[in-house]
Design a protein around this motif. Structure first.
Motif, PDB file in Angstrom:
ATOM      1  N   UNK A  55       0.847  -1.199   0.000  1.00 34.50           N
ATOM      2  CA  UNK A  55       0.000   0.000   0.000  1.00 34.50           C
ATOM      3  C   UNK A  55       0.879   1.245   0.000  1.00 34.50           C
ATOM      4  N   UNK A  56       1.885   1.258   0.867  1.00 35.25           N
ATOM      5  CA  UNK A  56       2.767   2.427   0.928  1.00 35.25           C
ATOM      6  C   UNK A  56       3.555   2.601  -0.366  1.00 35.25           C
ATOM      7  N   UNK A  57       4.028   1.519  -0.945  1.00 35.34           N
ATOM      8  CA  UNK A  57       4.766   1.618  -2.211  1.00 35.34           C
ATOM      9  C   UNK A  57       3.856   2.155  -3.327  1.00 35.34           C
ATOM     10  N   UNK A  62       2.017   6.689  -6.840  1.00 36.20           N
ATOM     11  CA  UNK A  62       0.985   7.622  -7.303  1.00 36.20           C
ATOM     12  C   UNK A  62       1.368   9.062  -6.961  1.00 36.20           C
ATOM     13  N   UNK A  63       1.865   9.291  -5.750  1.00 35.04           N
ATOM     14  CA  UNK A  63       2.263  10.650  -5.367  1.00 35.04           C
ATOM     15  C   UNK A  63       3.334  11.205  -6.299  1.00 35.04           C
ATOM     16  N   UNK A  64       4.238  10.356  -6.763  1.00 37.97           N
ATOM     17  CA  UNK A  64       5.252  10.800  -7.717  1.00 37.97           C
ATOM     18  C   UNK A  64       4.629  11.218  -9.042  1.00 37.97           C
ATOM     19  N   UNK A  65       3.449  10.725  -9.365  1.00 35.89           N
ATOM     20  CA  UNK A  65       2.785  11.072 -10.609  1.00 35.89           C
ATOM     21  C   UNK A  65       1.891  12.301 -10.496  1.00 35.89           C
ATOM     22  N   UNK A  66       1.332  12.537  -9.316  1.00 37.65           N
ATOM     23  CA  UNK A  66       0.408  13.660  -9.179  1.00 37.65           C
ATOM     24  C   UNK A  66       1.034  14.867  -8.467  1.00 37.65           C
ATOM     25  N   UNK A  92      -3.197  15.997   2.753  1.00 36.23           N
ATOM     26  CA  UNK A  92      -1.741  16.033   2.637  1.00 36.23           C
ATOM     27  C   UNK A  92      -1.217  14.628   2.900  1.00 36.23           C
ATOM     28  N   UNK A  93      -0.057  14.331   2.309  1.00 31.81           N
ATOM     29  CA  UNK A  93       0.530  13.000   2.429  1.00 31.81           C
ATOM     30  C   UNK A  93       2.026  13.111   2.655  1.00 31.81           C
ATOM     31  N   UNK A  94       2.535  12.227   3.521  1.00 27.24           N
ATOM     32  CA  UNK A  94       3.976  12.134   3.725  1.00 27.24           C
ATOM     33  C   UNK A  94       4.544  11.081   2.783  1.00 27.24           C
ATOM     34  N   UNK A  95       5.718  11.373   2.277  1.00 25.46           N
ATOM     35  CA  UNK A  95       6.449  10.427   1.444  1.00 25.46           C
ATOM     36  C   UNK A  95       7.919  10.521   1.860  1.00 25.46           C
ATOM     37  N   UNK A 144       0.276  -4.912  -8.485  1.00 24.27           N
ATOM     38  CA  UNK A 144       1.582  -4.825  -9.141  1.00 24.27           C
ATOM     39  C   UNK A 144       2.697  -4.499  -8.153  1.00 24.27           C
ATOM     40  N   UNK A 145       2.355  -4.084  -6.954  1.00 24.69           N
ATOM     41  CA  UNK A 145       3.343  -3.687  -5.946  1.00 24.69           C
ATOM     42  C   UNK A 145       3.536  -4.736  -4.866  1.00 24.69           C
ATOM     43  N   UNK A 146       2.869  -5.866  -4.989  1.00 28.95           N
ATOM     44  CA  UNK A 146       3.042  -6.953  -4.031  1.00 28.95           C
ATOM     45  C   UNK A 146       4.327  -7.720  -4.349  1.00 28.95           C
TER      46      UNK A 146
END
Length: 168
Positions: A55-57, A62-66, A92-95, A144-146
């Motif tokens: 989930x975090x990955x 997605x955050x890198x895209x938006x 807001x989201x932390x990355x 796809x991230x599993x």
């Protein structure tokens, strides 16, 4: 005002349009679901641990895209780690800094304390619906991230799938 994100899905022949608000809301739901899993760490199964990490990955991907649609970006120090905090109109989201792949200008730097009791409860169905919207909006889905598609579940003494059941 709804800002439109037109994102063509590689798996779909036509372009699907989702508002930034829908995408951010879905990210918020899956982020809360991952935090919920983390809060139950003592009873967490291998399957849940794998799902939480994926989930975090996925969120980071997605955050890198938006990120161009952020209203501002800050650096937050939480514990001994530094994160970018990406602000959107409604959330807001932390990355982690090492998971963000863009050069950006930062508006502020601060140390914050995170209260783990702030996370609203989200159901599996709410998370699955959010994953479905995101997989419709982007060319990759959470599955796809599993790192693995099945893991041992000691509660039932079985090998269980780690995949999310989406209608992709």
């Amino acid at each position: 005002m709804s800002l439109s994100c037109s994102i063509a899905s590689e798996s779909a022949p036509t372009e699907t349009t989702f508002s930034l608000e829908q995408i951010v809301d879905s990210l918020r739901i899956i982020n809360q679901y991952a935090k919920q899993i983390q809060q139950k760490r003592r009873s967490q199964t291998t399957k849940q641990s794998i799902q939480q990490e994926s989930i975090y990955e996925y969120k980071h991907w997605i955050l890198n895209r938006i990120y161009p649609r952020t209203s501002s970006v800050e650096i937050h120090t939480i514990g001994s780690s530094e994160y970018y905090c990406l602000y959107f109109d409604t959330a807001s989201f932390h990355i982690p800094k090492n998971k963000f792949s863009h050069s950006i200008s930062v508006t502020n730097t601060r140390t914050i304390a995170v209260n783990s009791n702030q996370t609203p409860s989200k159901t599996y169905t709410e998370a699955r619906n959010a994953f479905q919207l995101l997989s419709d909006a982007f060319p990759q889905s959470i599955n796809d991230f599993l790192p693995v598609t099945e893991a041992y579940d000691p509660q039932y003494n079985i090998i269980a799938p780690t995949t999310w059941f989406l209608t992709v």
